[in-house]
Every structure is written in C-alpha cells, then in structure tokens.
Design a protein around this motif. Structure first.
Motif, PDB file in Angstrom:
ATOM      1  N   ASN A 203       0.844  -1.195   0.000  1.00  0.00           N
ATOM      2  CA  ASN A 203       0.000   0.000   0.000  1.00  0.00           C
ATOM      3  C   ASN A 203       0.879   1.245   0.000  1.00  0.00           C
ATOM      4  OD1 ASN A 203       0.281  -1.115   2.946  1.00  0.00           O
ATOM      5  ND2 ASN A 203       0.013   1.106   3.175  1.00  0.00           N
ATOM      6  N   GLN A 207      -2.331   5.507   2.994  1.00  0.00           N
ATOM      7  CA  GLN A 207      -3.512   4.795   2.531  1.00  0.00           C
ATOM      8  C   GLN A 207      -3.395   3.308   2.836  1.00  0.00           C
ATOM      9  OE1 GLN A 207      -5.712   5.973  -0.713  1.00  0.00           O
ATOM     10  NE2 GLN A 207      -4.506   7.757  -1.270  1.00  0.00           N
ATOM     11  N   LYS A 208      -4.531   2.673   3.033  1.00  0.00           N
ATOM     12  CA  LYS A 208      -4.550   1.248   3.349  1.00  0.00           C
ATOM     13  C   LYS A 208      -4.431   0.386   2.089  1.00  0.00           C
ATOM     14  CE  LYS A 208      -7.337   1.730   7.547  1.00  0.00           C
ATOM     15  NZ  LYS A 208      -8.612   1.349   8.228  1.00  0.00           N
ATOM     16  N   THR A 209      -4.813   0.954   0.950  1.00  0.00           N
ATOM     17  CA  THR A 209      -4.798   0.214  -0.315  1.00  0.00           C
ATOM     18  C   THR A 209      -4.355   1.129  -1.444  1.00  0.00           C
ATOM     19  OG1 THR A 209      -7.108   0.797  -0.789  1.00  0.00           O
ATOM     20  CG2 THR A 209      -6.709  -1.284   0.395  1.00  0.00           C
ATOM     21  N   TRP A 210      -4.005   0.510  -2.557  1.00  0.00           N
ATOM     22  CA  TRP A 210      -3.868   1.258  -3.804  1.00  0.00           C
ATOM     23  C   TRP A 210      -5.278   1.449  -4.349  1.00  0.00           C
ATOM     24  CZ3 TRP A 210       0.897   2.988  -5.185  1.00  0.00           C
ATOM     25  CH2 TRP A 210       1.997   2.349  -4.609  1.00  0.00           C
ATOM     26  N   ASN A 211      -5.641   2.689  -4.628  1.00  0.00           N
ATOM     27  CA  ASN A 211      -6.985   3.004  -5.107  1.00  0.00           C
ATOM     28  C   ASN A 211      -6.923   3.306  -6.603  1.00  0.00           C
ATOM     29  OD1 ASN A 211      -7.891   2.812  -2.430  1.00  0.00           O
ATOM     30  ND2 ASN A 211      -7.296   4.935  -2.049  1.00  0.00           N
ATOM     31  N   ILE A 226     -14.099   2.532  -8.450  1.00  0.00           N
ATOM     32  CA  ILE A 226     -12.807   2.509  -7.779  1.00  0.00           C
ATOM     33  C   ILE A 226     -12.536   1.095  -7.279  1.00  0.00           C
ATOM     34  CG2 ILE A 226     -11.441   3.362  -5.829  1.00  0.00           C
ATOM     35  CD1 ILE A 226     -13.014   5.979  -6.032  1.00  0.00           C
ATOM     36  N   VAL A 227     -11.373   0.581  -7.621  1.00  0.00           N
ATOM     37  CA  VAL A 227     -10.946  -0.743  -7.163  1.00  0.00           C
ATOM     38  C   VAL A 227      -9.833  -0.543  -6.139  1.00  0.00           C
ATOM     39  CG1 VAL A 227      -9.961  -2.966  -7.815  1.00  0.00           C
ATOM     40  CG2 VAL A 227     -11.537  -1.794  -9.373  1.00  0.00           C
ATOM     41  N   ARG A 228      -9.975  -1.163  -4.967  1.00  0.00           N
ATOM     42  CA  ARG A 228      -8.981  -1.031  -3.897  1.00  0.00           C
ATOM     43  C   ARG A 228      -8.250  -2.362  -3.722  1.00  0.00           C
ATOM     44  NH1 ARG A 228     -13.345   2.205  -2.663  1.00  0.00           N
ATOM     45  NH2 ARG A 228     -12.792   4.338  -2.030  1.00  0.00           N
ATOM     46  N   LEU A 229      -6.922  -2.313  -3.829  1.00  0.00           N
ATOM     47  CA  LEU A 229      -6.133  -3.539  -3.786  1.00  0.00           C
ATOM     48  C   LEU A 229      -4.881  -3.388  -2.931  1.00  0.00           C
ATOM     49  CD1 LEU A 229      -6.019  -4.686  -7.531  1.00  0.00           C
ATOM     50  CD2 LEU A 229      -7.372  -5.726  -5.713  1.00  0.00           C
ATOM     51  N   ASN A 230      -4.507  -4.451  -2.244  1.00  0.00           N
ATOM     52  CA  ASN A 230      -3.186  -4.580  -1.623  1.00  0.00           C
ATOM     53  C   ASN A 230      -2.304  -5.539  -2.407  1.00  0.00           C
ATOM     54  OD1 ASN A 230      -5.021  -4.368   1.295  1.00  0.00           O
ATOM     55  ND2 ASN A 230      -3.347  -2.945   0.914  1.00  0.00           N
TER      56      ASN A 230
END
Length: 308
Positions: A203, A207-211, A226-230
């Motif tokens: 990340n 931020q907690k994730t890549w947005n 929006i896709v949130r990924l680690n």
C-alpha cells in the motif's frame, strides 16, 4: 493501446514518516508505463525502478513485432519455413495465449496479427475491407497452427504468411515481471501501470490500499468504479481508445478471430485478479463474448472478477 485506468494518487514523491512514494513515468513497449515504489530513501527507490525498467526493456526485445531481431519477429519471419528456438518465457506466454484460444473457441487468438494489413487502427483507414479480403486474411488465423515444442523449446507457425502478436497480453506480462523484480529486491509496496494494465503489492503512504479508478468508457475523465487492492491486478480492454471511424461507425481494434471483424458487444470490460497477464487475457476475451459466455469462462478461470 489499452484504455486508461486512472491511478488516484497524483504525485511523484510523498513522505510518510520514514516511507517515501516515488513514481516515474516512462515510455516502454510503445506505451506509457508508470512505476511507483515505496522506500525509505528516494535514491534507493529510483535504483529499484531502474531495474524494473530494465526488465521491461528485456521483455520488449523478446516480444516486439517492430524489432526484426526479437523472438516474435523471428517466429513470424520463419512462418511456414522452420521452427524457431525461443526462451522458456515465450513458450510459457504462448501457452497462456493458446489456452485462452481454447477457452473462447478461437475468439481470442494471437495469430490475428495476420490480418494487420486489412484492419488498421492508426488513423489511415477510411474504408472497410471487403468480405473477400477478410476471408482471404483469415486463412492464416488459427491458433491450432501455432506449434509449440516444449522439449526442443521452439515455436513454429505452420503456414507462410502467418503472424503472431502479444499486443493483447505482452504489456501485462511485462508489468507482472517488473513487479516480481521489485519484490525480489525487497520492495513491499509498489505499483506497475502498463498503459492501464495495473499490478500492485502492499500500500502507498497514508492509505490502506492502492486506489485505482476505472475510466468510464463513454465519459472522458470520469471514473466508473474505484478498485482497492493490496495485492493483485486490474486490467481493462475497450473500444474507445484505439479504433477506426468509418461511415459514422466506430470499429474497435479488438477483432474476433472467428469472424475477422471487430467486436461490437461491449464498450469496455475490466477484470480484477491475482496477476495482470491473466486479467488481460480475460478482459480481452470477455470483449469478444456474450454475458453468458463470459460467465462460463469465469467458471473455468478461478479467482478473477469482471466489471462491465
């Protein structure tokens, strides 16, 4: 060219305590690549980005259809003549491509390159090819005529005039490999954006994730989702970035190998999953399939989800 997936962190270097996000844009494989690395020192991050770029350059030397000395070009030059000794990587990637050809009953096919003379998406095409021209070009489009010899590590195209291209999944493969290089260097958080095919780990600071914003196919600069990924990848295939506009109709650069005509089923398809290579093979394949066929395909390829 792939549709743009908008990365929602618009900066080059941001500090978060001891962590810094360094992002570099560069032109590779004929497209814009963006590589982001989180590290404790900017100089370290740039050194690691350099090694990721070197990996992409190495793969371009293998996959390019414009460089006469590339493995893919040598395969095409020797179509109908003799098998060509290639790297294990190209054997692996060709097997992936042919697997998706099998799964889509021939809709997805890297030998579609054989039709590059009658479908041009560089702004020079102003008339449609005739049905006779399409049928003549289709004679060299058949993934079953791509002969892979794993033991001798060769690839052979059975017919003269056949060509293959990895335009559909080559950049994604490069992105996956570049991210693997960064991981092997000890990087825990990074993103590689290969012209809209994005793969990430960890990340970014703050931020907690890549947005990741998926661009709306019909509304410029508007985000559809929006896709949130680690960890994992997001890729999009669509008809709105590269096309031919003829007699008031837009013709996509994504061609159904079964018919020889551009697909008109979908404006764009996004896939989310564990790696960019398979995501991209899926998103391109799904552009060629009905919703029912897409569901059947996703049952066979586990761990991926579709965004229409």
């Amino acid at each position: 060219m792939k549709p743009i997936i908008l990365f929602l962190l618009a900066f080059f270097s941001i500090s978060s305590f001891s962590q810094i996000l360094v992002t570099r844009d560069t032109l590779l494989m004929g497209s814009k690549f963006q590589i982001s690395v989180v590290d404790d020192k900017e100089t370290n991050a740039h050194s690691k980005i350099n090694l990721a770029i070197a990996e992409i350059v190495r793969l371009e030397e293998m996959l390019s259809t414009y460089k006469s000395t590339s493995e893919v070009s040598l395969i095409n030059q020797n179509a109908g003549i003799q098998p060509v000794k290639v790297s294990e990587e190209l054997i692996f990637l060709t097997k992936i491509a042919n697997h998706f050809s099998e799964l889509t009953n021939g809709a997805f096919d890297i030998s579609i390159a054989s039709m590059d003379k009658i479908w041009r998406f560089d702004g020079t095409m102003d008339t449609l090819p005739t049905s006779q021209e399409i049928e003549f070009a289709k004679r060299n489009v058949n993934f079953k005529n791509i002969v892979i010899d794993s033991k001798n590590q060769t690839i052979f195209l059975k017919n003269k005039g056949m060509k293959i291209t990895f335009d559909s999944i080559g950049k994604s493969f490069a992105a996956d490999n570049a991210l693997a290089i960064l991981k092997n260097l000890g990087v825990q958080s990074a993103m590689v954006n290969a012209a809209g095919d994005i793969t990430v780990m960890g990340n970014p600071p703050h931020q907690k994730t890549w947005n990741i914003g998926v661009q709306h196919p019909e509304k410029k600069n508007q985000i559809k989702k929006i896709v949130r990924l680690n960890s994992g990848a997001v890729t999009t295939s669509g008809d709105y970035q590269k096309y031919a506009y003829i007699n008031g109709t837009r013709y996509s650069h994504i061609i159904d190998a079964r018919t020889g005509y551009p697909t008109r089923l979908w404006k764009s398809i996004t896939n989310v999953g564990e790696n960019a290579t398979i995501c991209n093979a899926l998103s391109t394949s799904c552009m060629l399939l009905t919703k029912k066929e897409q569901k059947q395909l996703l049952k066979k390829v586990k761990g991926f989800r579709i965004i229409r």
